[in-house]
Design a protein around this motif. Structure first.
Motif, PDB file in Angstrom:
ATOM      1  N   ASN A   1       0.837  -1.194   0.000  1.00 41.98           N
ATOM      2  CA  ASN A   1       0.000   0.000   0.000  1.00 41.98           C
ATOM      3  C   ASN A   1       0.877   1.252   0.000  1.00 41.98           C
ATOM      4  O   ASN A   1       1.907   1.297   0.655  1.00 41.98           O
ATOM      5  CB  ASN A   1      -0.916  -0.001   1.229  1.00 41.98           C
ATOM      6  CG  ASN A   1      -1.987  -1.062   1.131  1.00 41.98           C
ATOM      7  OD1 ASN A   1      -1.887  -2.105   1.758  1.00 41.98           O
ATOM      8  ND2 ASN A   1      -2.981  -0.833   0.317  1.00 41.98           N
ATOM      9  N   CYS A   2       0.442   2.238  -0.746  1.00 42.43           N
ATOM     10  CA  CYS A   2       1.165   3.500  -0.836  1.00 42.43           C
ATOM     11  C   CYS A   2       1.121   4.219   0.505  1.00 42.43           C
ATOM     12  O   CYS A   2       0.043   4.392   1.060  1.00 42.43           O
ATOM     13  CB  CYS A   2       0.536   4.356  -1.924  1.00 42.43           C
ATOM     14  SG  CYS A   2       1.245   5.992  -2.048  1.00 42.43           S
ATOM     15  N   PRO A   3       2.274   4.624   1.058  1.00 41.78           N
ATOM     16  CA  PRO A   3       2.245   5.335   2.340  1.00 41.78           C
ATOM     17  C   PRO A   3       1.651   6.736   2.225  1.00 41.78           C
ATOM     18  O   PRO A   3       1.238   7.319   3.228  1.00 41.78           O
ATOM     19  CB  PRO A   3       3.719   5.405   2.753  1.00 41.78           C
ATOM     20  CG  PRO A   3       4.509   5.094   1.547  1.00 41.78           C
ATOM     21  CD  PRO A   3       3.618   4.416   0.556  1.00 41.78           C
ATOM     22  N   ASN A   4       1.581   7.265   1.001  1.00 38.71           N
ATOM     23  CA  ASN A   4       1.042   8.618   0.798  1.00 38.71           C
ATOM     24  C   ASN A   4      -0.477   8.623   0.674  1.00 38.71           C
ATOM     25  O   ASN A   4      -1.161   9.354   1.374  1.00 38.71           O
ATOM     26  CB  ASN A   4       1.685   9.247  -0.436  1.00 38.71           C
ATOM     27  CG  ASN A   4       1.279  10.706  -0.617  1.00 38.71           C
ATOM     28  OD1 ASN A   4       1.493  11.516   0.279  1.00 38.71           O
ATOM     29  ND2 ASN A   4       0.696  11.022  -1.744  1.00 38.71           N
ATOM     30  N   CYS A   5      -1.016   7.777  -0.245  1.00 37.89           N
ATOM     31  CA  CYS A   5      -2.461   7.803  -0.479  1.00 37.89           C
ATOM     32  C   CYS A   5      -3.159   6.519  -0.052  1.00 37.89           C
ATOM     33  O   CYS A   5      -4.371   6.485   0.020  1.00 37.89           O
ATOM     34  CB  CYS A   5      -2.753   8.092  -1.951  1.00 37.89           C
ATOM     35  SG  CYS A   5      -2.300   6.755  -3.063  1.00 37.89           S
ATOM     36  N   GLY A   6      -2.383   5.438   0.211  1.00 32.74           N
ATOM     37  CA  GLY A   6      -2.974   4.206   0.729  1.00 32.74           C
ATOM     38  C   GLY A   6      -3.495   3.253  -0.319  1.00 32.74           C
ATOM     39  O   GLY A   6      -3.964   2.176   0.016  1.00 32.74           O
ATOM     40  N   SER A   7      -3.388   3.615  -1.605  1.00 34.05           N
ATOM     41  CA  SER A   7      -3.867   2.709  -2.641  1.00 34.05           C
ATOM     42  C   SER A   7      -2.842   1.603  -2.889  1.00 34.05           C
ATOM     43  O   SER A   7      -1.675   1.728  -2.518  1.00 34.05           O
ATOM     44  CB  SER A   7      -4.125   3.483  -3.933  1.00 34.05           C
ATOM     45  OG  SER A   7      -2.913   3.879  -4.517  1.00 34.05           O
ATOM     46  N   VAL A   8      -3.319   0.509  -3.521  1.00 31.26           N
ATOM     47  CA  VAL A   8      -2.455  -0.639  -3.772  1.00 31.26           C
ATOM     48  C   VAL A   8      -1.420  -0.274  -4.835  1.00 31.26           C
ATOM     49  O   VAL A   8      -1.755   0.291  -5.871  1.00 31.26           O
ATOM     50  CB  VAL A   8      -3.312  -1.844  -4.229  1.00 31.26           C
ATOM     51  CG1 VAL A   8      -2.418  -3.043  -4.512  1.00 31.26           C
ATOM     52  CG2 VAL A   8      -4.345  -2.201  -3.173  1.00 31.26           C
TER      53      VAL A   8
ATOM     54  N   ALA B   1       6.859   3.634  -8.313  1.00 29.90           N
ATOM     55  CA  ALA B   1       6.087   4.809  -7.914  1.00 29.90           C
ATOM     56  C   ALA B   1       4.604   4.482  -7.937  1.00 29.90           C
ATOM     57  O   ALA B   1       4.144   3.682  -8.755  1.00 29.90           O
ATOM     58  CB  ALA B   1       6.389   5.959  -8.864  1.00 29.90           C
ATOM     59  N   CYS B   2       3.857   5.107  -7.036  1.00 31.21           N
ATOM     60  CA  CYS B   2       2.421   4.887  -6.949  1.00 31.21           C
ATOM     61  C   CYS B   2       1.742   5.400  -8.214  1.00 31.21           C
ATOM     62  O   CYS B   2       2.007   6.514  -8.661  1.00 31.21           O
ATOM     63  CB  CYS B   2       1.874   5.591  -5.715  1.00 31.21           C
ATOM     64  SG  CYS B   2       0.099   5.437  -5.532  1.00 31.21           S
ATOM     65  N   GLN B   3       0.863   4.572  -8.790  1.00 25.80           N
ATOM     66  CA  GLN B   3       0.153   4.964 -10.012  1.00 25.80           C
ATOM     67  C   GLN B   3      -0.959   5.959  -9.712  1.00 25.80           C
ATOM     68  O   GLN B   3      -1.408   6.677 -10.600  1.00 25.80           O
ATOM     69  CB  GLN B   3      -0.436   3.728 -10.707  1.00 25.80           C
ATOM     70  CG  GLN B   3       0.613   2.785 -11.272  1.00 25.80           C
ATOM     71  CD  GLN B   3       1.436   3.418 -12.384  1.00 25.80           C
ATOM     72  OE1 GLN B   3       0.899   3.863 -13.387  1.00 25.80           O
ATOM     73  NE2 GLN B   3       2.751   3.487 -12.201  1.00 25.80           N
ATOM     74  N   ALA B   4      -1.413   5.984  -8.467  1.00 23.19           N
ATOM     75  CA  ALA B   4      -2.545   6.853  -8.115  1.00 23.19           C
ATOM     76  C   ALA B   4      -2.084   8.280  -7.812  1.00 23.19           C
ATOM     77  O   ALA B   4      -2.694   9.239  -8.273  1.00 23.19           O
ATOM     78  CB  ALA B   4      -3.287   6.265  -6.921  1.00 23.19           C
ATOM     79  N   CYS B   5      -0.995   8.435  -7.021  1.00 20.83           N
ATOM     80  CA  CYS B   5      -0.564   9.775  -6.627  1.00 20.83           C
ATOM     81  C   CYS B   5       0.813  10.132  -7.163  1.00 20.83           C
ATOM     82  O   CYS B   5       1.232  11.281  -7.090  1.00 20.83           O
ATOM     83  CB  CYS B   5      -0.600   9.912  -5.107  1.00 20.83           C
ATOM     84  SG  CYS B   5       0.582   8.868  -4.238  1.00 20.83           S
ATOM     85  N   GLY B   6       1.543   9.147  -7.723  1.00 18.49           N
ATOM     86  CA  GLY B   6       2.852   9.443  -8.315  1.00 18.49           C
ATOM     87  C   GLY B   6       3.968   9.619  -7.308  1.00 18.49           C
ATOM     88  O   GLY B   6       5.038  10.104  -7.662  1.00 18.49           O
TER      89      GLY B   6
HETATM   90 ZN   LIG Z   1      -0.119   6.852  -3.684  1.00 20.01          ZN
END
Ligand SMILES: [Zn+2]
Length: 64
Positions: free
Chosen positions: A30-37, A43-48
């Protein structure tokens, strides 16, 4: 002449051989920034975000 197997491999033999070929499930965190998988070490695809900072632009139009 190419080297060829002398005999057909039986269903049982093939099954035993193939028993070690299973794919392992893809691990996700889980992304520590936004929590998405997200995939680890990417890098997180949801928040980058990656490593506490934004590394890729998200939410921008395709044409720039
Ligand atoms: Zn994220």
């Amino acid at each position: 002449m190419a080297p060829l197997p002398k005999r057909k491999r039986s269903k049982s033999s093939k099954g035993h051989h193939k028993s070690h070929n299973a794919l392992s499930p893809v691990s996700m965190g889980n992304c520590p920034n936004c929590g998405s998988v997200k995939a680890p070490h990417r890098a997180c695809q949801a928040c980058g975000y990656y490593n506490g900072r934004q590394v890729i632009k998200v939410g921008t139009p395709e044409a720039e």
